[in-house]
Scaffold this active site. Structure first.
Site, PDB file in Angstrom:
ATOM      1  N   GLU A 196       0.840  -1.195   0.000  1.00 33.50           N
ATOM      2  CA  GLU A 196       0.000   0.000   0.000  1.00 33.50           C
ATOM      3  C   GLU A 196       0.879   1.251   0.000  1.00 33.50           C
ATOM      4  O   GLU A 196       1.805   1.348   0.782  1.00 33.50           O
ATOM      5  CB  GLU A 196      -0.916  -0.012   1.227  1.00 33.50           C
ATOM      6  CG  GLU A 196      -1.909   1.113   1.253  1.00 33.50           C
ATOM      7  CD  GLU A 196      -2.617   1.277  -0.086  1.00 33.50           C
ATOM      8  OE1 GLU A 196      -3.301   0.336  -0.511  1.00 33.50           O
ATOM      9  OE2 GLU A 196      -2.485   2.338  -0.706  1.00 33.50           O
ATOM     10  N   CYS A 253       6.272   4.430   9.012  1.00 33.58           N
ATOM     11  CA  CYS A 253       6.864   3.676   7.900  1.00 33.58           C
ATOM     12  C   CYS A 253       8.332   3.987   7.600  1.00 33.58           C
ATOM     13  O   CYS A 253       9.148   3.073   7.500  1.00 33.58           O
ATOM     14  CB  CYS A 253       6.048   3.924   6.643  1.00 33.58           C
ATOM     15  SG  CYS A 253       4.396   3.244   6.769  1.00 33.58           S
ATOM     16  N   LYS A 285       8.230  -1.738  -2.418  1.00 32.46           N
ATOM     17  CA  LYS A 285       7.588  -0.962  -1.362  1.00 32.46           C
ATOM     18  C   LYS A 285       8.629  -0.409  -0.394  1.00 32.46           C
ATOM     19  O   LYS A 285       8.635   0.786  -0.063  1.00 32.46           O
ATOM     20  CB  LYS A 285       6.582  -1.853  -0.623  1.00 32.46           C
ATOM     21  CG  LYS A 285       5.966  -1.201   0.593  1.00 32.46           C
ATOM     22  CD  LYS A 285       5.174   0.040   0.250  1.00 32.46           C
ATOM     23  CE  LYS A 285       5.022   0.921   1.457  1.00 32.46           C
ATOM     24  NZ  LYS A 285       4.227   2.097   1.252  1.00 32.46           N
TER      25      LYS A 285
HETATM   26  P1  NAD Z   1      -1.759  -0.635  12.580  1.00 30.55           P
HETATM   27  O1  NAD Z   1      -0.936  -0.962  13.763  1.00 30.55           O
HETATM   28  O2  NAD Z   1      -2.539   0.640  12.527  1.00 30.55           O
HETATM   29  O3  NAD Z   1      -2.816  -1.828  12.340  1.00 30.55           O
HETATM   30  C1  NAD Z   1      -2.497  -3.177  12.384  1.00 30.55           C
HETATM   31  C2  NAD Z   1      -3.639  -3.940  13.063  1.00 30.55           C
HETATM   32  O4  NAD Z   1      -3.394  -5.328  12.953  1.00 30.55           O
HETATM   33  C3  NAD Z   1      -3.773  -3.660  14.558  1.00 30.55           C
HETATM   34  O5  NAD Z   1      -5.059  -3.110  14.833  1.00 30.55           O
HETATM   35  C4  NAD Z   1      -3.574  -5.022  15.230  1.00 30.55           C
HETATM   36  O6  NAD Z   1      -4.399  -5.246  16.349  1.00 30.55           O
HETATM   37  C5  NAD Z   1      -3.947  -5.958  14.102  1.00 30.55           C
HETATM   38  N1  NAD Z   1      -3.398  -7.312  14.250  1.00 30.55           N
HETATM   39  C6  NAD Z   1      -2.124  -7.684  14.544  1.00 30.55           C
HETATM   40  N2  NAD Z   1      -2.021  -9.013  14.567  1.00 30.55           N
HETATM   41  C7  NAD Z   1      -3.253  -9.518  14.289  1.00 30.55           C
HETATM   42  C8  NAD Z   1      -3.769 -10.829  14.170  1.00 30.55           C
HETATM   43  N3  NAD Z   1      -2.995 -11.912  14.313  1.00 30.55           N
HETATM   44  N4  NAD Z   1      -5.075 -10.970  13.883  1.00 30.55           N
HETATM   45  C9  NAD Z   1      -5.878  -9.904  13.720  1.00 30.55           C
HETATM   46  N5  NAD Z   1      -5.435  -8.626  13.804  1.00 30.55           N
HETATM   47  C10 NAD Z   1      -4.138  -8.444  14.090  1.00 30.55           C
HETATM   48  O7  NAD Z   1      -0.796  -0.735  11.323  1.00 30.55           O
HETATM   49  P2  NAD Z   1      -0.917   0.027   9.904  1.00 30.55           P
HETATM   50  O8  NAD Z   1      -0.382   1.405  10.022  1.00 30.55           O
HETATM   51  O9  NAD Z   1      -2.283  -0.192   9.345  1.00 30.55           O
HETATM   52  O10 NAD Z   1       0.138  -0.797   9.047  1.00 30.55           O
HETATM   53  C11 NAD Z   1      -0.128  -2.100   8.613  1.00 30.55           C
HETATM   54  C12 NAD Z   1       0.920  -2.479   7.593  1.00 30.55           C
HETATM   55  O11 NAD Z   1       0.833  -1.620   6.451  1.00 30.55           O
HETATM   56  C13 NAD Z   1       2.360  -2.355   8.097  1.00 30.55           C
HETATM   57  O12 NAD Z   1       3.129  -3.401   7.520  1.00 30.55           O
HETATM   58  C14 NAD Z   1       2.811  -1.029   7.527  1.00 30.55           C
HETATM   59  O13 NAD Z   1       4.200  -0.989   7.308  1.00 30.55           O
HETATM   60  C15 NAD Z   1       2.083  -0.983   6.201  1.00 30.55           C
HETATM   61  N6  NAD Z   1       1.819   0.376   5.694  1.00 30.55           N
HETATM   62  C16 NAD Z   1       1.414   1.366   6.538  1.00 30.55           C
HETATM   63  C17 NAD Z   1       1.127   2.624   6.031  1.00 30.55           C
HETATM   64  C18 NAD Z   1       0.682   3.741   6.922  1.00 30.55           C
HETATM   65  O14 NAD Z   1       0.653   4.868   6.467  1.00 30.55           O
HETATM   66  N7  NAD Z   1       0.327   3.480   8.169  1.00 30.55           N
HETATM   67  C19 NAD Z   1       1.214   2.864   4.659  1.00 30.55           C
HETATM   68  C20 NAD Z   1       1.608   1.830   3.828  1.00 30.55           C
HETATM   69  C21 NAD Z   1       1.903   0.593   4.352  1.00 30.55           C
HETATM   70  C1  UDX Z   2       4.735   7.375   3.842  1.00 26.81           C
HETATM   71  C2  UDX Z   2       4.750   7.307   2.291  1.00 26.81           C
HETATM   72  O1  UDX Z   2       4.642   8.618   1.753  1.00 26.81           O
HETATM   73  C3  UDX Z   2       3.613   6.446   1.810  1.00 26.81           C
HETATM   74  O2  UDX Z   2       3.663   6.315   0.392  1.00 26.81           O
HETATM   75  C4  UDX Z   2       3.742   5.082   2.451  1.00 26.81           C
HETATM   76  O3  UDX Z   2       2.686   4.246   2.005  1.00 26.81           O
HETATM   77  C5  UDX Z   2       3.742   5.184   3.965  1.00 26.81           C
HETATM   78  O4  UDX Z   2       4.801   6.071   4.380  1.00 26.81           O
HETATM   79  P1  UDX Z   2       3.327   8.729   5.635  1.00 26.81           P
HETATM   80  O5  UDX Z   2       4.382   8.280   6.575  1.00 26.81           O
HETATM   81  O6  UDX Z   2       1.915   8.505   5.988  1.00 26.81           O
HETATM   82  O7  UDX Z   2       3.536   8.009   4.218  1.00 26.81           O
HETATM   83  O8  UDX Z   2       3.493  10.302   5.344  1.00 26.81           O
HETATM   84  P2  UDX Z   2       4.456  11.174   4.418  1.00 26.81           P
HETATM   85  O9  UDX Z   2       3.632  12.193   3.765  1.00 26.81           O
HETATM   86  O10 UDX Z   2       5.311  10.358   3.534  1.00 26.81           O
HETATM   87  O11 UDX Z   2       5.369  11.915   5.499  1.00 26.81           O
HETATM   88  C6  UDX Z   2       6.320  11.220   6.275  1.00 26.81           C
HETATM   89  C7  UDX Z   2       7.086  12.191   7.122  1.00 26.81           C
HETATM   90  O12 UDX Z   2       7.965  12.984   6.328  1.00 26.81           O
HETATM   91  C8  UDX Z   2       6.199  13.175   7.879  1.00 26.81           C
HETATM   92  O13 UDX Z   2       6.698  13.369   9.183  1.00 26.81           O
HETATM   93  C9  UDX Z   2       6.324  14.436   7.063  1.00 26.81           C
HETATM   94  O14 UDX Z   2       6.095  15.598   7.826  1.00 26.81           O
HETATM   95  C10 UDX Z   2       7.764  14.349   6.614  1.00 26.81           C
HETATM   96  N1  UDX Z   2       8.031  15.117   5.385  1.00 26.81           N
HETATM   97  C11 UDX Z   2       7.421  14.789   4.219  1.00 26.81           C
HETATM   98  C12 UDX Z   2       8.921  16.175   5.434  1.00 26.81           C
HETATM   99  O15 UDX Z   2       9.473  16.480   6.484  1.00 26.81           O
HETATM  100  N2  UDX Z   2       9.173  16.878   4.284  1.00 26.81           N
HETATM  101  C13 UDX Z   2       8.585  16.565   3.088  1.00 26.81           C
HETATM  102  O16 UDX Z   2       8.869  17.241   2.096  1.00 26.81           O
HETATM  103  C14 UDX Z   2       7.678  15.494   3.066  1.00 26.81           C
END
Ligand code: NAD
Ligand code: UDX
Length: 464
Positions: free
Chosen positions: A162, A277, A221
């Site tokens: 994602e 991330c 990713k």
């Molecule tokens: P999060 O911690 O918000 O959510 C994860 C959820 O999974 C939690 O609510 C937890 O309780 C649940 N969980 C864990 N083990 C479980 C199990 N065995 N059964 C059922 N539920 C379970 O995490 P997130 O931010 O949504 O990230 C999820 C993944 O996506 C990570 O690998 C992260 O690196 C990736 N990702 C995150 C972002 C972002 O912006 N947060 C963007 C892109 C990718």
């Molecule tokens: C990031 C990636 O952008 C996204 O594609 C991936 O799926 C998850 O990780 P996110 O962490 O949600 O997303 O936010 P992002 O907008 O990337 O910002 C990350 C951090 O960098 C923030 O603290 C932001 O304030 C900082 N940032 C971003 C800067 O300091 N300067 C910039 O120019 C851009």
């Protein structure tokens, strides 16, 4: 098979919004989002849709449109697995805090638990989709676990990382630059890949849906995040040079970004990148590189983190230096705690580290953030483990009104670029602060000339 029922394990920042979008765009598919965290599921089911656990512009409406129709949130993981044709694994993959790879590798225990649960529960063929960000070659381990069931069920594994960013998740999901789907280069692998392509094709133009092998998808990713973070560290490194040479980092960024080969995005100097991330994924990349013996590759990427840690520390140190080298007992207001605007997520937020530094100097820190709860702020500090929970509560105060935070403060520091901080009445802020009134802009949201005219001792990242 045409997918009619989807299960998503993990109702977090990724699972919740991505599944809400699939439900909205694919009314013929039933989408069940499950989690072991009952409190989180209850919040997703709150009759008042504004109480859902994640704040993202546009998300509450999306959930309201589909919840109870073809979007369901539940803790009944087994039932959802059994019913599904396709299962997304969207659980957390944090940095390991123990054992081999501590502090570097991704902790895959949650992923493995999901695979084992699917293997033990499933009685019909399923497509398993890695939605979590995973180290390259994780699918190999998943395959071994899943294929070790004795009930003859066939699993295909896809990687569909994602790319949404928090704060803009709904827009990013609605209009992604690309959707990446990695699959096995076998006949059944290609069929599974096509099933997922067909789902996204309901709203994403076909040319933006990229298909690759599983390993390229997994690695893309991690490296996309590494490249983005590298740009922030690059511009942040220049911000320090700007401050000693009277250059202005925004002007430099504009000049650099005007080169179409470089591009203008992700060149905003800041107090340091945060979020769940960037740091985790780069540390993971460093760990993977080292584990293959690629030490130069590992060192190259590690520097992005070193620079980011330096930037956070440098900002906090600047506050202490400007305040005549002592902040003990002085009230310092921190505006913003979230790692960026328009989210209530605080994971790895620069604010946590700046606050910790100031608390070590015995400052009286007062925090205001429009979307982050006091409980979350204290939990972030307690997690660092620098001091006891009681001490954190004694030394740091959380308020719900920015004017309360700034009243009689020696200094104000902007740590999140919330829009409301741009339009706050800065004249009134100045009047209410102790003199000289110090203002530290860690997000470059304020105009330096006008802040100096108002009488602030003004410091901005990247401006001499
Ligand atoms: P999060 O911690 O918000 O959510 C994860 C959820 O999974 C939690 O609510 C937890 O309780 C649940 N969980 C864990 N083990 C479980 C199990 N065995 N059964 C059922 N539920 C379970 O995490 P997130 O931010 O949504 O990230 C999820 C993944 O996506 C990570 O690998 C992260 O690196 C990736 N990702 C995150 C972002 C972002 O912006 N947060 C963007 C892109 C990718
Ligand atoms: C990031 C990636 O952008 C996204 O594609 C991936 O799926 C998850 O990780 P996110 O962490 O949600 O997303 O936010 P992002 O907008 O990337 O910002 C990350 C951090 O960098 C923030 O603290 C932001 O304030 C900082 N940032 C971003 C800067 O300091 N300067 C910039 O120019 C851009």
């Amino acid at each position: 098979m045409t997918v009619k029922n989807i299960c998503c394990i993990g109702a977090g920042y990724v699972g919740g919004p991505t599944m809400a979008m699939i439900a909205k765009k694919c009314p013929d598919i039933q989408v069940n989002v499950v989690d072991i965290n009952e409190q989180r599921i209850d919040a997703w089911n709150d009759p008042n849709v504004d109480q859902i656990p994640i704040y993202e512009p546009g998300l509450a409406q999306l959930v309201a449109d589909c919840r109870g129709i073809n979007l369901h949130f539940s803790i009944n993981v087994n039932e959802a697995i059994e019913k599904a044709d396709m299962i997304f694994i969207s659980v957390n993959t944090p940095t390991k805090t123990y054992g081999i790879g501590k502090g570097m590798a991704a902790d895959l225990k949650y992923i493995e638990l999901c695979a084992r649960q699917i293997a033990s529960v499933a009685t019909t063929d399923k497509i398993i989709v890695e939605k979590s960000t995973l180290p390259v070659r994780t699918a190999e381990a998943l395959k071994k676990i899943l294929h070790n069931t004795s009930n003859g069920v066939h699993f295909e594994i896809l990687s569909n990382p994602e790319f949404l960013a928090e704060g803009t998740a709904v827009q990013d999901l609605l209009n992604p630059d690309r959707v990446l789907i990695g699959g096995d280069e076998t006949e059944t692998g290609k069929l599974a890949q096509q099933e997922l392509v067909d789902i996204y094709a309901n709203w994403v133009p076909k040319e933006r849906i990229l298909t690759t092998n599983v390993w390229s998808s997994e690695l893309s990713k991690l490296t996309a995040n590494a490249f983005l973070a590298q740009r922030v560290s690059s511009i942040n490194s220049l911000s320090e040079l700007c401050e000693v040479t009277e250059a202005d980092v925004s002007e430099v960024a504009k000049a650099i970004g005007a080169d179409s080969r470089i591009g203008s995005k992700f060149l905003n100097a800041s107090v340091g990148f945060g979020g769940s991330c960037f740091q985790k994924d780069i540390l993971n990349l460093v760990y993977i590189s080292k584990s293959y013996g690629l030490n130069e590759v590992a060192d190259y990427w590690e520097q992005v983190i070193i620079m980011n840690d330096h930037q956070k520390r440098r900002f906090a140190k600047k506050i202490v230096e400007e305040l005549f080298n002592t902040v003990a007992g002085k009230k310092i207001a921190l505006l913003g705690w979230a790692f960026k605007k328009d989210t209530n997520d605080t994971r790895e937020s620069a604010a946590i580290y700046v606050a910790d530094y100031l608390l070590n100097e015995q400052a009286n820190v007062v925090v205001y953030d429009p979307k982050v709860t006091a409980a979350q702020i204290y939990s972030d500090l307690d997690y660092l483990g620098t001091r006891s929970s009681d001490d954190n509560k004694k030394l740091l105060q959380v308020v719900s009104d920015p004017m309360e935070a700034i009243s009689d403060a020696h200094a104000v520091a902007i740590l999140t670029e919330w829009d409301e901080f741009i339009t706050i009445d800065w004249d009134q802020v100045q009047e209410r602060m102790l003199k000289p009134a110090f203002l530290f802009d860690g997000r470059r949201i304020l105009d330096s000339e006008s802040m100096r005219t108002k009488g602030f001792e003004f410091y901005q990242i990247g401006r001499g």
